[in-house]
Design a protein around this motif. Structure first.
Motif, short mmCIF file in Angstrom:
data_model
loop_
_atom_site.label_atom_id
_atom_site.label_comp_id
_atom_site.label_asym_id
_atom_site.label_seq_id
_atom_site.Cartn_x
_atom_site.Cartn_y
_atom_site.Cartn_z
N SER A 71 0.83 -1.20 0.00
CA SER A 71 0.00 0.00 0.00
C SER A 71 0.87 1.25 0.00
CB SER A 71 -0.90 -0.01 1.23
OG SER A 71 -1.61 1.19 1.30
N LYS A 72 0.33 2.32 -0.57
CA LYS A 72 1.03 3.60 -0.58
C LYS A 72 1.25 4.11 0.85
CE LYS A 72 -1.15 5.13 -4.83
NZ LYS A 72 -2.07 6.13 -5.41
N HIS A 73 0.32 3.79 1.71
CA HIS A 73 0.36 4.29 3.08
C HIS A 73 0.85 3.20 4.04
CE1 HIS A 73 -1.81 7.69 1.51
NE2 HIS A 73 -2.71 6.87 1.01
N TRP A 74 1.93 2.55 3.72
CA TRP A 74 2.44 1.44 4.53
C TRP A 74 2.91 1.91 5.89
CZ3 TRP A 74 7.39 1.55 6.29
CH2 TRP A 74 8.26 2.44 5.65
N ARG A 75 3.24 3.18 6.03
CA ARG A 75 3.78 3.67 7.30
C ARG A 75 2.73 3.68 8.41
NH1 ARG A 75 5.59 7.11 3.38
NH2 ARG A 75 7.80 6.93 2.91
N ILE A 76 1.46 3.64 8.05
CA ILE A 76 0.41 3.68 9.08
C ILE A 76 0.22 2.32 9.74
CG2 ILE A 76 -1.61 3.15 7.67
CD1 ILE A 76 -2.70 5.76 9.27
N TYR A 77 0.65 1.23 9.09
CA TYR A 77 0.45 -0.10 9.65
C TYR A 77 1.17 -0.32 10.98
CZ TYR A 77 -1.79 -1.21 5.23
OH TYR A 77 -2.63 -1.21 4.16
N PRO A 78 2.40 0.13 11.15
CA PRO A 78 3.01 -0.02 12.49
C PRO A 78 2.26 0.76 13.57
CG PRO A 78 4.71 0.39 10.88
CD PRO A 78 3.40 0.59 10.18
N LEU A 79 1.74 1.92 13.23
CA LEU A 79 0.96 2.68 14.21
C LEU A 79 -0.33 1.95 14.57
CD1 LEU A 79 1.39 6.28 12.75
CD2 LEU A 79 2.53 5.27 14.74
#
Length: 79
Positions: A22-30
């Motif tokens: 996903s383009k927004h992969w950085r939100i998954y750890p949050l």
């Protein structure tokens, strides 16, 4: 540890198939941290209530999730 295994296997499977993450992969750890904290607080709260309250709250989860998914995600539920 569970989320790292999910990342390894599911992310690896996506990359193996040639599908981009996903383009927004950085939100998954949050989201993973929020999920772990929510689970911790729920389990911690169980020691301050009775089994009847816990059962009623657990049973109410399904209708609430259905109502919220209808409202915010536009999902139509059928029998």
């Amino acid at each position: 540890m569970n989320y790292l295994l999910l990342l390894f296997f599911c992310g690896g499977a996506l990359l193996w198939r040639g599908k981009p993450l996903s383009k927004h992969w950085r939100i998954y750890p949050l989201l993973a941290v929020a999920d772990v904290e929510a689970n911790f607080l729920i389990v911690y709260a169980y020691q301050f209530t009775s089994i009847t309250s816990v059962t009623l709250l657990d049973c109410a989860t399904i209708p609430f999730v259905m109502a919220l998914s209808t409202r915010f995600l536009g999902v139509r539920h059928t029998r």
